[in-house]
Design an enzyme around this catalytic site. Structure first.
Site, PDB file in Angstrom:
ATOM      1  N   THR A   1     -22.409 -35.534 -23.489  1.00  0.00           N
ATOM      2  CA  THR A   1     -22.026 -34.170 -22.980  1.00  0.00           C
ATOM      3  C   THR A   1     -22.110 -34.359 -21.269  1.00  0.00           C
ATOM      4  O   THR A   1     -22.162 -35.474 -20.715  1.00  0.00           O
ATOM      5  CB  THR A   1     -23.139 -33.050 -23.138  1.00  0.00           C
TER       6      THR A   1
ATOM      7  N   LYS B   1     -18.340 -37.603 -20.865  1.00  0.00           N
ATOM      8  CA  LYS B   1     -17.647 -37.988 -21.654  1.00  0.00           C
ATOM      9  C   LYS B   1     -16.332 -38.593 -21.225  1.00  0.00           C
ATOM     10  O   LYS B   1     -15.975 -39.390 -21.890  1.00  0.00           O
ATOM     11  CB  LYS B   1     -17.062 -36.331 -22.022  1.00  0.00           C
TER      12      LYS B   1
ATOM     13  N   ASN C   1     -16.945 -37.088 -27.055  1.00  0.00           N
ATOM     14  CA  ASN C   1     -18.002 -36.451 -27.085  1.00  0.00           C
ATOM     15  C   ASN C   1     -18.765 -36.730 -28.337  1.00  0.00           C
ATOM     16  O   ASN C   1     -19.955 -36.379 -28.237  1.00  0.00           O
ATOM     17  CB  ASN C   1     -17.728 -35.011 -27.023  1.00  0.00           C
TER      18      ASN C   1
ATOM     19  N   ASP D   1     -14.077 -31.565 -29.389  1.00  0.00           N
ATOM     20  CA  ASP D   1     -14.104 -30.322 -28.587  1.00  0.00           C
ATOM     21  C   ASP D   1     -12.960 -29.458 -29.077  1.00  0.00           C
ATOM     22  O   ASP D   1     -13.132 -28.035 -29.187  1.00  0.00           O
ATOM     23  CB  ASP D   1     -14.304 -30.482 -26.990  1.00  0.00           C
TER      24      ASP D   1
ATOM     25  N   ALA E   1     -10.165 -27.692 -15.223  1.00  0.00           N
ATOM     26  CA  ALA E   1      -9.393 -28.995 -15.378  1.00  0.00           C
ATOM     27  C   ALA E   1     -10.289 -29.958 -15.499  1.00  0.00           C
ATOM     28  O   ALA E   1      -9.870 -31.117 -15.109  1.00  0.00           O
ATOM     29  CB  ALA E   1      -8.413 -29.075 -14.095  1.00  0.00           C
TER      30      ALA E   1
ATOM     31  N   ALA F   1     -13.819 -30.379 -20.451  1.00  0.00           N
ATOM     32  CA  ALA F   1     -13.578 -29.292 -21.709  1.00  0.00           C
ATOM     33  C   ALA F   1     -12.241 -28.874 -21.446  1.00  0.00           C
ATOM     34  O   ALA F   1     -11.425 -28.549 -22.691  1.00  0.00           O
ATOM     35  CB  ALA F   1     -14.612 -28.323 -21.628  1.00  0.00           C
TER      36      ALA F   1
ATOM     37  N   TYR G   1     -21.656 -19.866 -23.388  1.00  0.00           N
ATOM     38  CA  TYR G   1     -22.365 -19.338 -24.352  1.00  0.00           C
ATOM     39  C   TYR G   1     -23.751 -18.758 -23.797  1.00  0.00           C
ATOM     40  O   TYR G   1     -24.461 -18.104 -24.754  1.00  0.00           O
ATOM     41  CB  TYR G   1     -22.616 -19.918 -25.620  1.00  0.00           C
TER      42      TYR G   1
ATOM     43  N   GLY H   1     -18.714 -19.042 -26.223  1.00  0.00           N
ATOM     44  CA  GLY H   1     -18.254 -20.391 -26.874  1.00  0.00           C
ATOM     45  C   GLY H   1     -19.497 -20.837 -27.745  1.00  0.00           C
ATOM     46  O   GLY H   1     -19.377 -21.928 -27.995  1.00  0.00           O
TER      47      GLY H   1
HETATM   48  P1  NDP Z   1     -16.408 -30.227 -15.743  1.00  0.00           P
HETATM   49  O1  NDP Z   1     -17.810 -30.439 -14.682  1.00  0.00           O
HETATM   50  O2  NDP Z   1     -15.566 -31.467 -16.169  1.00  0.00           O
HETATM   51  O3  NDP Z   1     -15.478 -29.085 -15.036  1.00  0.00           O
HETATM   52  C1  NDP Z   1     -15.974 -27.964 -14.558  1.00  0.00           C
HETATM   53  C2  NDP Z   1     -14.764 -26.985 -14.191  1.00  0.00           C
HETATM   54  O4  NDP Z   1     -15.487 -25.820 -13.730  1.00  0.00           O
HETATM   55  C3  NDP Z   1     -13.873 -27.670 -13.287  1.00  0.00           C
HETATM   56  O5  NDP Z   1     -12.326 -27.200 -13.447  1.00  0.00           O
HETATM   57  C4  NDP Z   1     -14.148 -26.911 -11.731  1.00  0.00           C
HETATM   58  O6  NDP Z   1     -13.420 -26.819 -10.745  1.00  0.00           O
HETATM   59  C5  NDP Z   1     -14.881 -25.631 -12.252  1.00  0.00           C
HETATM   60  N1  NDP Z   1     -15.834 -25.041 -11.354  1.00  0.00           N
HETATM   61  C6  NDP Z   1     -16.996 -25.446 -11.223  1.00  0.00           C
HETATM   62  N2  NDP Z   1     -17.745 -24.722 -10.355  1.00  0.00           N
HETATM   63  C7  NDP Z   1     -16.579 -23.966  -9.883  1.00  0.00           C
HETATM   64  C8  NDP Z   1     -16.540 -22.860  -8.553  1.00  0.00           C
HETATM   65  N3  NDP Z   1     -17.589 -22.799  -8.042  1.00  0.00           N
HETATM   66  N4  NDP Z   1     -15.387 -22.162  -8.366  1.00  0.00           N
HETATM   67  C9  NDP Z   1     -14.359 -22.715  -9.257  1.00  0.00           C
HETATM   68  N5  NDP Z   1     -14.042 -23.523 -10.244  1.00  0.00           N
HETATM   69  C10 NDP Z   1     -15.401 -24.221 -10.518  1.00  0.00           C
HETATM   70  O7  NDP Z   1     -17.199 -29.535 -17.013  1.00  0.00           O
HETATM   71  P2  NDP Z   1     -16.634 -29.435 -18.408  1.00  0.00           P
HETATM   72  O8  NDP Z   1     -15.401 -29.362 -18.555  1.00  0.00           O
HETATM   73  O9  NDP Z   1     -17.442 -30.369 -19.468  1.00  0.00           O
HETATM   74  O10 NDP Z   1     -17.349 -28.072 -18.948  1.00  0.00           O
HETATM   75  C11 NDP Z   1     -16.801 -27.033 -18.442  1.00  0.00           C
HETATM   76  C12 NDP Z   1     -17.728 -25.506 -19.156  1.00  0.00           C
HETATM   77  O11 NDP Z   1     -17.298 -25.478 -20.579  1.00  0.00           O
HETATM   78  C13 NDP Z   1     -19.067 -25.796 -18.988  1.00  0.00           C
HETATM   79  O12 NDP Z   1     -19.608 -24.343 -18.660  1.00  0.00           O
HETATM   80  C14 NDP Z   1     -19.424 -26.130 -20.251  1.00  0.00           C
HETATM   81  O13 NDP Z   1     -20.955 -25.945 -20.674  1.00  0.00           O
HETATM   82  C15 NDP Z   1     -18.575 -25.694 -21.381  1.00  0.00           C
HETATM   83  N6  NDP Z   1     -18.344 -26.125 -22.441  1.00  0.00           N
HETATM   84  C16 NDP Z   1     -18.902 -25.657 -23.643  1.00  0.00           C
HETATM   85  C17 NDP Z   1     -18.723 -26.319 -24.638  1.00  0.00           C
HETATM   86  C18 NDP Z   1     -18.859 -25.406 -26.015  1.00  0.00           C
HETATM   87  O14 NDP Z   1     -19.183 -26.208 -27.133  1.00  0.00           O
HETATM   88  N7  NDP Z   1     -18.871 -24.030 -25.987  1.00  0.00           N
HETATM   89  C19 NDP Z   1     -18.148 -27.462 -24.850  1.00  0.00           C
HETATM   90  C20 NDP Z   1     -17.724 -28.034 -23.662  1.00  0.00           C
HETATM   91  C21 NDP Z   1     -18.067 -27.704 -22.300  1.00  0.00           C
HETATM   92  P3  NDP Z   1     -12.608 -28.003  -9.879  1.00  0.00           P
HETATM   93  O15 NDP Z   1     -12.161 -28.896 -10.563  1.00  0.00           O
HETATM   94  O16 NDP Z   1     -12.166 -27.150  -8.838  1.00  0.00           O
HETATM   95  O17 NDP Z   1     -14.132 -28.250  -9.324  1.00  0.00           O
END
Ligand code: NDP
Length: 306
Positions: A88, A92, A113, A128, A154, A157, A251, A272
């Site tokens: 996680t 990943k 993952n 995922d 982006a 996930a 979630y 989620g």
């Molecule tokens: P990453 O760290 O790879 O990506 C985070 C994303 O959130 C980016 O697009 C980032 O944008 C955006 N972001 C973070 N902070 C901000 C902010 N302050 N303002 C605007 N955009 C923001 O994380 P993941 O992709 O791995 O996970 C994303 C979410 O999905 C998490 O909450 C994770 O817990 C959840 N998740 C849930 C799963 C489930 O089974 N329910 C499985 C996998 C993930 P930027 O590029 O601009 O920084």
């Protein structure tokens, strides 16, 4: 076995002396303390073992591994016989580059993952997208096929979500993100898949005043916004179209501010937790070959967050 506690958070120091006498599985992350995957998987393993005693001594553990140490730790997990690993945040994509065998779905996503030990190497998977698609169908009663999808985020996930939506032939995919370099990289890597399925693929900045999302869009929140009570909304209420539905990957908390905003515009919304259960169930099927008890995993996950 009493020394091995699946509620505990282990470290790489513990791994050096690891001698669990059964089959070990684990989730690796940083941070990882709040992961509910051990409760979810161990409840499922107990149910599988009731029907098939080969799984009696399978246990799922939690390891905190700093990203700088991930690559060097994987051969140690392998030597210690860990049959399966979940990865996680933020592992990943880091692990992806270190594996020689990767399942085609994970290859398209660019992230793994799930790792399964086969002979003397880990094979990489990504469950995922499967989790997301099944979570959406179960809770929102609509498929990604034919939907105008607005994907927020982006990161890792979001990459899995984008591949899932494009492979299942959504009607269009609009990806909205804050960081424009990251957004451009994601759009670039999805272009060929979108073109091969003739799907319009659009990238937008979350700061654009007019996002013009289609009515009844399927919004997927794959940003981490919503985890904290004082987080801003990942999409302003004025940009939410009427009757749009939302799958929020967050979630915990179970009801996010974005879910409330979508409901106020007449749409359905869900968190989620089902994605977590379905992606975990798919991982478990990769490791055991057994039919995973998805409902049991969902119930255990819900109990763990409440
Ligand atoms: P990453 O760290 O790879 O990506 C985070 C994303 O959130 C980016 O697009 C980032 O944008 C955006 N972001 C973070 N902070 C901000 C902010 N302050 N303002 C605007 N955009 C923001 O994380 P993941 O992709 O791995 O996970 C994303 C979410 O999905 C998490 O909450 C994770 O817990 C959840 N998740 C849930 C799963 C489930 O089974 N329910 C499985 C996998 C993930 P930027 O590029 O601009 O920084």
């Amino acid at each position: 076995m009493a020394d091995y506690d699946s509620e505990k958070t282990y470290t790489l120091s513990d791994l050096k002396n690891w001698a669990y006498p059964g089959t070990s599985l684990a989730v690796l992350g940083y941070p990882i303390r709040h992961s509910i995957s051990p409760q979810m998987h161990n409840t499922a393993l107990a149910e599988i073992a009731d029907a098939d005693s080969r799984f009696k001594n399978w246990r799922y553990f939690r390891f905190e591994v700093h990203p700088d140490n991930l690559i060097e730790s994987l051969p140690i997990f392998r030597q210690k016989g860990f049959h399966g690993l979940n990865l996680t945040v933020p592992h990943k994509t880091i692990a992806f580059d270190s594996l020689s065998t990767i399942d085609p779905d994970a290859q398209a996503i660019g992230a793994v993952n799930t790792l399964r030990l086969e002979k003397d190497a880990y094979i990489g998977y990504n469950t995922d997208g499967f989790g997301l698609a099944n979570g959406i169908e179960r809770e929102l009663k609509r498929p990604t096929t034919g939907a105008h999808v607005a994907l927020l985020g982006a990161g890792g996930a979001a990459r899995a979500a984008a591949v899932q939506c494009l492979q299942s032939c959504c009607a269009s995919l609009t990806i909205i993100n804050r960081n424009q370099d990251r957004l451009a990289r994601l759009i670039d890597s999805m272009q060929a898949l979108a073109e091969s399925n003739s799907i319009p693929l659009i990238g937008k900045s979350s700061s654009e005043p007019d996002l013009s999302l289609p009515k009844k869009a399927l919004i997927v929140n794959a940003t981490s916004l919503g985890l904290k009570a004082d987080d801003p909304l990942p999409l302003s209420p004025s940009a939410i179209p009427s009757n749009a539905d939302l799958y929020d990957m967050v979630y915990n908390p179970p009801i996010t501010a974005l879910m409330k905003s979508v409901a106020a515009k007449g749409g359905k919304s869900t968190n989620g937790i089902t994605m977590l259960a379905f992606q975990g169930a798919k991982s478990l099927s990769h490791w055991t070959g057994a039919k995973p008890p998805t409902e049991t995993m969902l119930t255990a996950a819900l109990a763990a967050i409440n």
